[in-house]
Design a protein around this motif. Structure first.
Motif, short mmCIF file in Angstrom:
data_model
loop_
_atom_site.label_atom_id
_atom_site.label_comp_id
_atom_site.label_asym_id
_atom_site.label_seq_id
_atom_site.Cartn_x
_atom_site.Cartn_y
_atom_site.Cartn_z
N SER A 120 2.75 -1.95 -8.78
CA SER A 120 1.88 -2.84 -9.57
C SER A 120 0.91 -2.10 -10.46
N SER A 121 0.41 -0.94 -10.02
CA SER A 121 -0.55 -0.21 -10.86
C SER A 121 0.11 0.23 -12.16
N VAL A 122 1.39 0.60 -12.10
CA VAL A 122 2.11 1.04 -13.30
C VAL A 122 2.45 -0.16 -14.18
N ILE B 74 6.40 4.82 -1.92
CA ILE B 74 6.47 4.43 -3.34
C ILE B 74 5.32 5.15 -4.04
N ILE B 75 4.16 4.50 -4.14
CA ILE B 75 2.98 5.16 -4.70
C ILE B 75 1.89 5.24 -3.64
N LYS B 76 1.52 4.08 -3.09
CA LYS B 76 0.51 4.02 -2.03
C LYS B 76 1.18 3.86 -0.67
N GLU B 77 0.47 4.27 0.37
CA GLU B 77 1.02 4.18 1.73
C GLU B 77 0.59 2.87 2.38
N ASP B 78 0.89 1.75 1.71
CA ASP B 78 0.35 0.46 2.19
C ASP B 78 1.43 -0.54 2.56
N GLN B 79 2.70 -0.12 2.57
CA GLN B 79 3.78 -1.07 2.85
C GLN B 79 4.56 -0.58 4.06
N TYR C 96 14.52 7.39 -5.53
CA TYR C 96 13.44 6.63 -4.89
C TYR C 96 13.82 6.40 -3.43
N ILE C 97 15.07 5.95 -3.23
CA ILE C 97 15.53 5.61 -1.89
C ILE C 97 15.63 6.87 -1.03
N LYS C 98 16.18 7.94 -1.60
CA LYS C 98 16.32 9.17 -0.80
C LYS C 98 14.96 9.68 -0.35
N ASN C 99 13.98 9.67 -1.24
CA ASN C 99 12.64 10.14 -0.88
C ASN C 99 12.01 9.26 0.19
N ALA C 100 12.25 7.95 0.10
CA ALA C 100 11.73 7.03 1.12
C ALA C 100 12.39 7.31 2.47
N LEU C 101 13.69 7.61 2.47
CA LEU C 101 14.40 7.89 3.71
C LEU C 101 13.95 9.21 4.34
N LEU C 102 13.74 10.23 3.54
CA LEU C 102 13.26 11.51 4.06
C LEU C 102 11.91 11.33 4.74
N ASN C 103 11.07 10.48 4.16
CA ASN C 103 9.75 10.19 4.71
C ASN C 103 9.85 9.42 6.03
#
Length: 720
Positions: free
Chosen positions: A307-309, A77-82, A204-211
């Motif tokens: 949340s930051s946004v 998403i934004i941060k690598e914390d989840q 958003y979902i596609k980028n998360a899946l590629l990662n």
């Protein structure tokens, strides 16, 4: 199709001409070789996983966890914390640790009971108040921003003030209550994973899946299924579910379905951020505002997510629609060991407007001036600076909207009449309240230019049918209709000749997420330009394709580092007036009449706009006095819709609304964003009406019957 037709034409629901009234949601879909998934979730709020023991799994049943992730174990998403699957630490009750997959759901739930995981439990932060007290501790503050007048200047002004008013204001959770709970399906193919489901943001979902899958672009495909509501709840959250099913499908080489029931959905999905807003306002001898400082605290939950946004928009709205001299704002997103909070229609603005409208209303009482009259003294005007040193560039019609509503609602007469009736009736008290609000259209600052870079495509067939190829999803807000109308009008085609298939990343470019009141204004304008281009080169009976890319207006300056400039290219505006009757014996509030005037540039479809007004107001009003969600020791207490209490048809009064024309040059036919605006004014207006009825003040929403009765008891105790 002419300009008048564009606001009244009704599209066919499908191109067969049939209207069935039925759409298959993702939970209705069945595919070959499909199994179901269920998630084992953390039973504790904060701790370290020390051991995992699985039961003996029957043939055909498997466990999937962090070790099965081919790529990186976090939701992009934004941060690598989840984490996709927590494999070391857990940070909230309900965090997914592993998934069991198999053919029969009952068997899966039985097996889930047999999973044994041991934890080393640590002290958790359960409330926003605790987080505020610990915000200087490592890791508690997830994001912070500050802008406006320097505190030194404000301090000097305060030295000369007649009075300093300090007030705290609290807002609670809000649950999306979309019609269709979250659901996602990964269809397994050897060379490609296809993920389809209920979603707002395909890329958003596609980028998360590629990662997560560490695969090539052509090995992942995302398709939106018919989506039963989103309101922001299907913006970022589906990315995690998509990773769950895709990783599982890759591991077990079968298609995997994950669908929540309502209780699981309410327990673990994102909510509107609870907030605390602290105001410090300096007044002169006449009660005029000299300066104001606002501190905004958002409960981010366990992960930062978006949340930051959300905080950025909350801060950008912290001064409301007012030109307040010497204004300063600072905000924090704080970590708690509770379910992560995220996107929700309005995106931080509803919290800020509830707070600032309440605070300004309370200041008007100190000055002994009618709240609406007091507010009008500070209204921004065209050419005024924004609180980030930008400019309100376009005409502002709020004064005309107020005057119109004063006449329509008979505000002044009602105020006097209610005061007289309340003196005669010891139990039932009537009140009238107002709210003034705006909403910045599109992404904050240079988001469209630097981060989204939207692209749209129009494809014409040999039969001269035109398809919209965009990644924006309809979740009930009506963009299939709105965007198709824009293209049909520009090409002078009957509406049924324009097609809008369900978005599919294999077919559509990234035109940006379906969020931030940007779809009609930004994507609609791109489609209008693309349609003009296609019309200019139209060749009957030939296949043609036109692509259009977003171009940022350079006259809109924004500095992301200093948070200065024009935060939004345009603003939509609104005025609400609400009448209520309060039963002082039970604390129950009855809405009697609701009025709304709005300015959204130019309306593309009148029926859809009316739907947005009525639905948005119902959601906003309920946020102010009905909907209460609580977390106890890190666990959401409400398990069903009836526990939570969203409005029914009996709770919604007659809504009288009107839309003012004020075309925006860079919107399609002058249109701006509308979907989020309509929610924002409901809560502050209903709170103001309850305060007017009871002649008392509240420092929080929702103003529930319990809050009202407690306030009345306290007042009786003080008077006694």
């Amino acid at each position: 199709m002419n300009l008048k037709d564009i606001s009244t034409a009704v599209p066919k629901k499908d191109h067969s001409g049939k209207v069935s009234g039925q759409l298959p949601y993702i939970s209705d879909v069945k595919v070959e070789n499909m199994v179901y998934g269920v998630l084992y979730r953390s039973p504790i709020a904060y701790g370290k996983i020390t051991s995992i023991q699985l039961p003996n799994l029957p043939e055909g049943y498997e466990a999937v966890g962090a070790e099965d992730i081919p790529g990186l174990n976090y939701v992009k998403i934004i941060k690598e914390d989840q984490p996709i699957f927590a494999n070391e630490w857990v940070n909230y009750i309900g965090e997914p640790i592993l998934m069991l997959v198999g053919e029969d759901l009952n068997t899966l739930y039985s097996l889930l009971e047999e999973v044994k995981i041991e934890f080393e439990e640590h002290q958790a932060i359960y409330t926003l108040e605790e987080a505020i007290q610990q915000k200087s501790a490592l890791g508690v503050t997830m994001a912070s921003y500050e802008f406006g007048e320097s505190l030194d200047i404000i301090s000097a002004i305060e030295q000369k003030a007649r009075q300093i008013i300090e007030e705290e204001y609290d807002t609670g959770y809000q649950e999306h209550v979309y019609l269709e709970p979250q659901g996602m399906l990964a269809i397994y193919n050897k060379d490609e994973i296809v993920v389809q489901g209920s979603m707002q943001c395909l890329y958003y979902i596609k980028n998360a899946l590629l990662n997560a899958l560490a695969c090539g672009d052509n090995e992942v495909r995302v398709i939106q299924s018919p989506t039963g509501g989103g309101f922001g709840g299907k913006e970022e959250f589906p990315s995690m579910m998509a990773c769950h099913v895709a990783v599982a499908a890759k591991a077990v080489k079968k298609s995997v379905m994950l669908v929540f029931d309502r209780s699981e959905d309410m327990a673990v999905t994102t909510k509107r951020h609870p907030a605390k807003l602290k105001y410090r306002t300096a007044l002169d001898e006449q009660g005029n505002i000299l300066s104001m400082s606002v501190d905004v605290f958002l409960d981010g939950g366990a992960n930062e997510g978006l949340s930051s946004v959300v905080l950025q928009r909350a801060l950008l709205n912290s001064a409301g629609v007012y030109k307040i001299p010497h204004f300063h704002a600072k905000g924090y997103v704080l970590k708690t060991n509770t379910v992560p909070n995220g996107a929700f229609r309005g995106f931080g603005a509803p919290q800020s407007f509830a707070g600032i409208e309440s605070h300004i209303g309370h200041l008007s009482k100190l000055a002994n001036i009618d709240p609406l009259a007091f507010k009008r003294n500070y209204l921004v005007k065209q050419g005024d600076p924004t609180i980030t040193k930008g400019i309100f560039r376009d005409p502002i019609l709020v004064e005309e909207m107020i005057e119109d509503l004063l006449n329509t609602s008979q505000y002044k007469q009602k105020k006097a009449e209610f005061h007289r009736l309340n003196q005669q009736n010891p139990r039932y008290k009537k009140g009238i309240g107002t709210s003034l609000f705006l909403h910045g259209c599109g992404f904050t600052g240079s988001g469209e230019r630097d981060h989204i870079k939207a692209t749209v495509k129009l494809v014409k067939t040999k039969d001269d049918l035109v398809s919209l190829k965009i990644s924006n999803s309809d979740m009930g807000q009506g963009i299939y209709t709105t965007l198709s109308k824009i293209v049909a009008k520009e090409l002078d085609l009957p509406l049924e000749r324009v097609l809008y298939p369900n978005p599919d990343t294999k077919e559509v470019p990234d035109s940006g997420p379906t969020v931030a009141s940007r779809t009609t204004m930004i994507v609609g304008k791109l489609l209008e330009r693309a349609a003009k281009k296609l019309k200019a080169q139209w060749k009957p009976g030939k296949e043609q394709e036109v692509v259009e890319n977003y171009v940022h207006r350079e006259m809109i300056p924004w500095d992301e580092k200093t948070f200065t400039g024009d935060a939004y290219p345009a603003y939509s505006w609104g005025v609400n007036i609400v009448e209520v009757e309060v039963d002082t014996l039970t604390g129950n509030v009855k809405l009697e009449k609701v009025y709304g005037n709005y300015e959204v540039g130019k309306v593309i479809d009148e029926r859809i706009m009316k739907g947005q007004i009525d639905g948005g107001l119902a959601q906003g009003l309920a946020y102010g006095y009905l909907e209460k969600m609580t977390s106890k020791q890190g666990k959401i207490q409400q398990k069903s819709i009836s526990d939570y209490g969203p409005p029914t048809s009996l709770d919604v009064a007659a809504i009288e609304s009107k839309v003012f024309d004020n075309p925006y040059a860079d919107g399609p036919y002058g249109a701006k964003g509308a979907g989020e605006l309509t929610l924002i004014g409901g809560a502050p207006a209903v709170q103001a009406a309850i305060e007017d009825a009871l002649q008392t003040s509240f420092q929080q929403i929702p103003v529930t019957p319990e809050v009202i009765i407690e306030s009345l008891w306290m007042r009786e105790g003080e008077e006694g």
